[in-house]
Write an enzyme that holds these catalytic residues in place. Structure first.
Site, short mmCIF file in Angstrom:
data_model
loop_
_atom_site.label_atom_id
_atom_site.label_comp_id
_atom_site.label_asym_id
_atom_site.label_seq_id
_atom_site.Cartn_x
_atom_site.Cartn_y
_atom_site.Cartn_z
N HIS A 61 23.92 22.72 22.20
CA HIS A 61 22.45 22.71 22.16
C HIS A 61 21.82 21.92 23.31
O HIS A 61 20.94 22.41 24.01
CB HIS A 61 21.96 22.13 20.84
CG HIS A 61 22.59 22.76 19.62
ND1 HIS A 61 22.84 24.10 19.54
CD2 HIS A 61 23.00 22.23 18.44
CE1 HIS A 61 23.38 24.37 18.36
NE2 HIS A 61 23.50 23.25 17.68
N LYS B 279 22.97 11.23 14.09
CA LYS B 279 22.71 11.45 12.66
C LYS B 279 22.19 10.15 12.07
O LYS B 279 22.43 9.07 12.60
CB LYS B 279 24.02 11.80 11.93
CG LYS B 279 24.70 13.04 12.47
CD LYS B 279 24.33 14.24 11.66
CE LYS B 279 25.05 15.50 12.12
NZ LYS B 279 24.19 16.69 12.03
C1 BG6 Z 1 24.14 22.29 14.26
C2 BG6 Z 1 25.00 21.06 14.08
O1 BG6 Z 1 24.63 23.09 15.28
O2 BG6 Z 1 22.81 21.89 14.56
C3 BG6 Z 1 24.45 20.16 13.00
O3 BG6 Z 1 26.32 21.46 13.74
C4 BG6 Z 1 23.00 19.83 13.28
O4 BG6 Z 1 25.21 18.98 12.89
C5 BG6 Z 1 22.20 21.10 13.56
O5 BG6 Z 1 22.47 19.17 12.14
C6 BG6 Z 1 20.81 20.75 14.05
O6 BG6 Z 1 20.04 21.91 14.14
P1 BG6 Z 1 18.47 21.82 14.04
O7 BG6 Z 1 18.00 23.22 14.30
O8 BG6 Z 1 18.14 21.31 12.67
O9 BG6 Z 1 18.04 20.85 15.10
#
Ligand code: BG6
Length: 485
Positions: A230, A336
């Site tokens: 991401h 987290k």
């Molecule tokens: C996921 C991760 O890809 O993305 C998670 O594995 C994380 O750990 C999540 O919580 C976060 O996604 P978003 O869209 O809530 O920011």
């Protein structure tokens, strides 16, 4: 002619939490007209009624849910109880397809260890032809080597143009907006780079903890879980050169160049430029939450009870070694159990070279803030004159470029958006194998250096902004993180 959708792992967590709601949102929006049936396949699936019953609660939460649309959607849903790595099961599915169908979209909503078997079975069942699209998502390996292995298993049966690798961040409205912002506005185009930008910060702060994924998370940690995919994808969209057109091949090629230009770390840099953190007991939303190791080793799970050194927070000072970005740090942080849920990009511009406003006027640099979550928003911060007859005094002002609430289309979550593109056959917002490989390469060397320099996690209290070391890291450059609250 319709597209048929096959969800392998049709009653799993991903399918129930994300995929069926995404398809249902598209049904509400009238975007499934070119789609025929949505078939879930799994060994544990009992029958259609029980599948419908399990998917319904999540669908009812969507704006625009109505009995009428539910009836329409129900008619599309089919289910097969069987093993998707067994070609015979898929032959039966293939034989039952309507005569007039234009292609099959296969979603592998199963762990990557099943990808190889499922792809072989699809091929043997005659379902890997040109008009099949294969949709997969992370975790795609846990290193470059393991990614190559998973990818090879898919490539043995499918070509690159058939494989749609989802990074759900690319389905978020504000992430897609980066392309519009950068390449449709001449003013941003002109100042985008090291001549005018001081640095960029990308923050993904989460309040949640392990959410039932203890064993999995403990194996991978925050760097692999969030940064490899991401955050680096967001870096790509911020840093890429303007593509000649919107062809997926052109956009992905520009993103790849960014990943390949990420400066490798050295053993001298690693401790200065990265921080690993792990939360200890604290309070989130006014509730006491256990520390990571207590979370991990509660009585109900099987993770080995030795203390874990997995990071739940990571901060990195990344550099892109190219003409545009040389000398402009990209500070990335994600964790987290932090004090807030916030995903934000901050582009901090440089100070004017020469200041004419006297010492009683401090000049705070222009900032572009792009907020992705929980609310979306874009604001440009600048200075103006305070109104009045007094001595010229500057004040901060904000230009709000946020789309008004009334115009937002909430039903389209990231998965729904990306599924529209799969149905259209547009790979622009999907990650190429070369991109995944290049990002693993950069992540792998960080992990190797963490091991070779024995870099341990630093504690941070749950419900705070992360370890102090992250603040120290950025302070070395005379900069500071943007406020999280
Ligand atoms: C996921 C991760 O890809 O993305 C998670 O594995 C994380 O750990 C999540 O919580 C976060 O996604 P978003 O869209 O809530 O920011």
């Amino acid at each position: 002619m319709t597209q048929e959708i096959l969800v392998i792992g049709g009653d799993g967590d991903l399918a129930l939490r994300k995929l069926y709601p995404a398809f249902f949102a598209l049904e509400i929006a009238g975007q499934l007209d070119d789609v025929g049936c949505i078939t879930g396949i799994s060994r544990a699936l009992r029958d259609k009624d029980s599948l419908l019953e399990r998917m319904l609660p999540a669908l009812k939460l969507l704006d625009g849910f109505s009995d009428e649309i539910w009836e329409k959607f129900k008619a599309r849903i089919h289910c097969i109880q069987g093993d998707a790595t067994d070609a015979q099961t898929l032959r039966v599915y293939h034989a039952d397809l309507p005569e007039q169908y234009s292609g099959v979209i296969v979603y592998l909503a199963v762990p990557p260890k099943v990808f190889g078997g499922a792809c072989r079975a699809l091929r043997d069942a005659g379902l890997a032809s040109e008009n099949t699209r294969l949709v997969v998502e992370k975790p795609l390996g846990s290193s470059k080597a393991t990614f190559s292995q998973v990818n090879q298993e898919m490539s043995d049966s499918f070509s690159e143009h058939q494989i749609y690798r989802i990074d759900h961040y690319l389905g978020k409205e504000s992430v897609q907006n980066l392309l519009a912002l950068r390449f449709a506005n001449v003013m941003f185009g002109a100042i985008w780079g090291g001549n005018y930008i001081d640095h960029i910060q990308i923050t993904v702060a989460e309040k949640v903890g392990l959410e039932g994924r203890k064993g999995f998370y403990n194996e991978i940690g925050a760097l692999r879980d969030m940064v490899q995919n991401h955050l680096l994808q967001v870096v790509c969209l911020l840093a890429m050169e303007p593509p000649a057109n919107r062809d997926p091949f052109m956009i992905r090629a520009e993103k790849l160049k960014v990943l390949k230009s990420l400066k490798p770390m050295t053993s001298e840099m690693i401790k200065r430029s990265t921080v690993r953190g792990q939360y200890i007991e604290g309070s989130v939303n006014g509730q006491v939450v256990p520390g990571y190791n207590d979370d991990l080793f509660d009585s109900n799970n099987s993770v080995d009870s030795e203390k874990s050194d997995t990071e739940t927070y990571v901060a990195i000072r990344a550099e892109i070694d190219n003409w545009r970005w040389s000398g402009v740090p990209f500070y990335l942080r994600t964790g987290k159990r932090m004090n807030t849920r916030k995903t934000e990009i901050l582009v901090q511009f440089k100070q004017p070279k020469h200041v004419i406003f006297g010492t009683n006027n401090s000049i705070c640099p222009n900032q572009l803030r792009i907020q992705l979550q929980p609310d979306e928003g874009i604001t440009l911060h600048f200075l103006r004159k305070q109104p009045g007859l007094e001595e010229l005094t500057l004040e901060e002002a904000e230009l709000n470029l946020t789309v008004p609430e009334a115009r937002k289309k909430n039903n389209y979550d990231a998965y729904a958006r990306l599924m529209v593109d799969v149905i259209k056959g547009d790979q622009t917002l999907f990650v190429s194998a070369q991109e995944v490989e290049a990002s693993w390469e950069w992540i792998d060397q960080i992990i190797e250096l963490w091991h070779s320099t024995d870099m341990k996690v630093k504690s941070y209290v749950a419900g705070t902004a992360g370890p102090v070391d992250a603040a120290v890291m950025i302070a070395q450059d005379d900069r500071q993180w943007s406020d999280l609250e």
